[in-house]
Design a protein around this motif. Structure first.
Motif, short mmCIF file in Angstrom:
data_model
loop_
_atom_site.label_atom_id
_atom_site.label_comp_id
_atom_site.label_asym_id
_atom_site.label_seq_id
_atom_site.Cartn_x
_atom_site.Cartn_y
_atom_site.Cartn_z
N UNK A 64 19.25 -10.32 -9.54
CA UNK A 64 19.27 -11.44 -10.48
C UNK A 64 19.88 -11.01 -11.82
N UNK A 65 19.64 -9.76 -12.21
CA UNK A 65 20.22 -9.25 -13.45
C UNK A 65 21.74 -9.18 -13.35
N UNK A 66 22.25 -8.76 -12.19
CA UNK A 66 23.70 -8.72 -11.97
C UNK A 66 24.30 -10.12 -12.11
N UNK A 67 23.62 -11.12 -11.56
CA UNK A 67 24.08 -12.50 -11.69
C UNK A 67 24.10 -12.92 -13.16
N UNK A 68 23.00 -12.68 -13.84
CA UNK A 68 22.87 -13.13 -15.23
C UNK A 68 23.89 -12.45 -16.14
N UNK A 69 24.27 -11.22 -15.80
CA UNK A 69 25.24 -10.46 -16.59
C UNK A 69 26.67 -10.67 -16.10
N UNK A 70 26.87 -11.60 -15.16
CA UNK A 70 28.19 -11.95 -14.62
C UNK A 70 28.89 -10.74 -13.97
N UNK A 71 28.09 -9.80 -13.45
CA UNK A 71 28.65 -8.62 -12.81
C UNK A 71 29.04 -7.53 -13.78
N UNK A 72 28.89 -7.77 -15.07
CA UNK A 72 29.29 -6.80 -16.10
C UNK A 72 28.12 -5.89 -16.42
N UNK A 73 27.83 -5.00 -15.50
CA UNK A 73 26.66 -4.15 -15.63
C UNK A 73 26.91 -2.84 -14.87
N UNK A 74 26.37 -1.77 -15.37
CA UNK A 74 26.52 -0.46 -14.73
C UNK A 74 25.34 -0.23 -13.79
N UNK A 75 25.63 -0.02 -12.51
CA UNK A 75 24.57 0.15 -11.52
C UNK A 75 23.75 1.41 -11.79
N UNK A 76 24.37 2.45 -12.30
CA UNK A 76 23.62 3.66 -12.63
C UNK A 76 22.54 3.37 -13.68
N UNK A 77 22.88 2.52 -14.64
CA UNK A 77 21.90 2.15 -15.67
C UNK A 77 20.74 1.36 -15.06
N UNK A 78 21.06 0.49 -14.11
CA UNK A 78 20.02 -0.31 -13.45
C UNK A 78 19.07 0.60 -12.68
N UNK A 79 19.62 1.54 -11.94
CA UNK A 79 18.80 2.46 -11.16
C UNK A 79 17.89 3.29 -12.07
N UNK A 80 18.43 3.75 -13.19
CA UNK A 80 17.64 4.53 -14.14
C UNK A 80 16.52 3.69 -14.74
N UNK A 81 16.84 2.44 -15.06
CA UNK A 81 15.84 1.56 -15.67
C UNK A 81 14.70 1.25 -14.70
N UNK A 82 15.03 1.14 -13.41
CA UNK A 82 14.02 0.79 -12.42
C UNK A 82 13.27 2.01 -11.88
#
Length: 272
Positions: A166-184
């Motif tokens: 859902x975060x990827x959708x809300x950010x229109x795909x403009x997001x770094x997956x490494x950052x998401x993994x670290x955050x989670x």
């Protein structure tokens, strides 16, 4: 031509993006081809109009089932419509269909799967009622009931994969997956496996799908002009023009300028 989206009730919002109704009660004067880019959403569709065809990298212009489930589209596809248009649909958040129904979404990417084959005879009852309904309100209520029955049966809880998708959708795909993994605080391998199961594609590939899908919607609604390419490239995080054109052409099958000039895409009818 009537098309309208309806937001889901609050308890379904983590899993359902919207409901929609698309109708044209008159008979189309001539067949209509409508092109759609990948959107980043899966859906369930009930068709009570004239059967129609779909052409994509997996589907060769054959008729789609009357009621069907569609997973992630990874490339542009075309609808060939004729006769009367009458369909309602449930558009799911990227991991929502799996969370509610438990299906491995990688099996449904780029497919139109007969809904009865997946969910059984219960589909027939809803299909008949939707076809017999006399108003948009009745059809919308039936869609909500269809999802609510599964919601009450499953009692789903959005997990980290839902949150990330859902975060990827809300950010229109403009997001770094490494950052998401670290955050989670999750293991990359476990996260990627779970994401594939729940969304249907890898996390990194999904960011690209969502970015180009949102970009195409912006172009369709004429929020960007051809003279604004450089601003658009910067806005959507592409390195340069060649990177933008290569990525766009991979998903859409044509250069951006040709898409804007010649394409009668689905977003002209299905406005966000």
């Amino acid at each position: 031509m009537f098309y309208r989206k309806f937001p889901p009730p609050a308890h379904l919002q983590p899993f359902v993006e919207c409901f929609y109704i698309w109708e044209y009660s008159k008979t189309l004067a001539k067949p209509l081809t409508v092109e759609s880019p990948p959107s980043g959403f899966a859906s369930i569709v009930f068709n009570y109009g004239t059967p129609y065809r779909v052409t994509s990298q997996k589907l060769n212009g054959g008729f789609v089932p009357k009621n069907f489930l569609t997973g992630q589209a990874t490339k542009s596809y075309q609808l060939q419509l004729s006769g009367q248009i009458g369909m309602v649909g449930i558009v799911f958040r990227p991991a929502g269909l799996h969370t509610l129904f438990g299906m491995p979404m990688y099996e449904f990417s780029d497919e139109r799967t007969n809904l009865r084959d997946v969910l059984g005879k219960c589909v027939d009852e809803y299909s008949d009622k939707i076809e017999e309904a006399s108003s948009h309100g009745e059809r919308l209520a039936l869609l909500e009931q269809f999802v609510n029955v599964q919601f009450l049966r499953k009692n789903p809880v959005a997990d980290r994969t839902d949150f990330a998708a859902n975060l990827i959708v809300d950010k229109r795909g403009l997001i770094n997956i490494n950052d998401v993994i670290s955050e989670l605080y999750v293991c990359r391998r476990q996260f990627e496996r779970k994401f594939l199961q729940k969304v249907g594609v890898s996390p990194k590939y999904y960011t690209r799908i969502r970015r180009v899908g949102h970009l195409c919607n912006e172009l369709a609604q004429k929020r960007w002009k051809i003279d604004d390419w450089q601003d658009l490239i910067y806005h959507y995080g592409y390195y340069d023009q060649s990177h933008f054109i290569k990525d766009f052409t991979e998903f859409i099958g044509k250069a951006p300028s040709l898409y804007v000039k010649n394409n009668a895409e689905l977003a002209n009818y299905l406005k966000n």
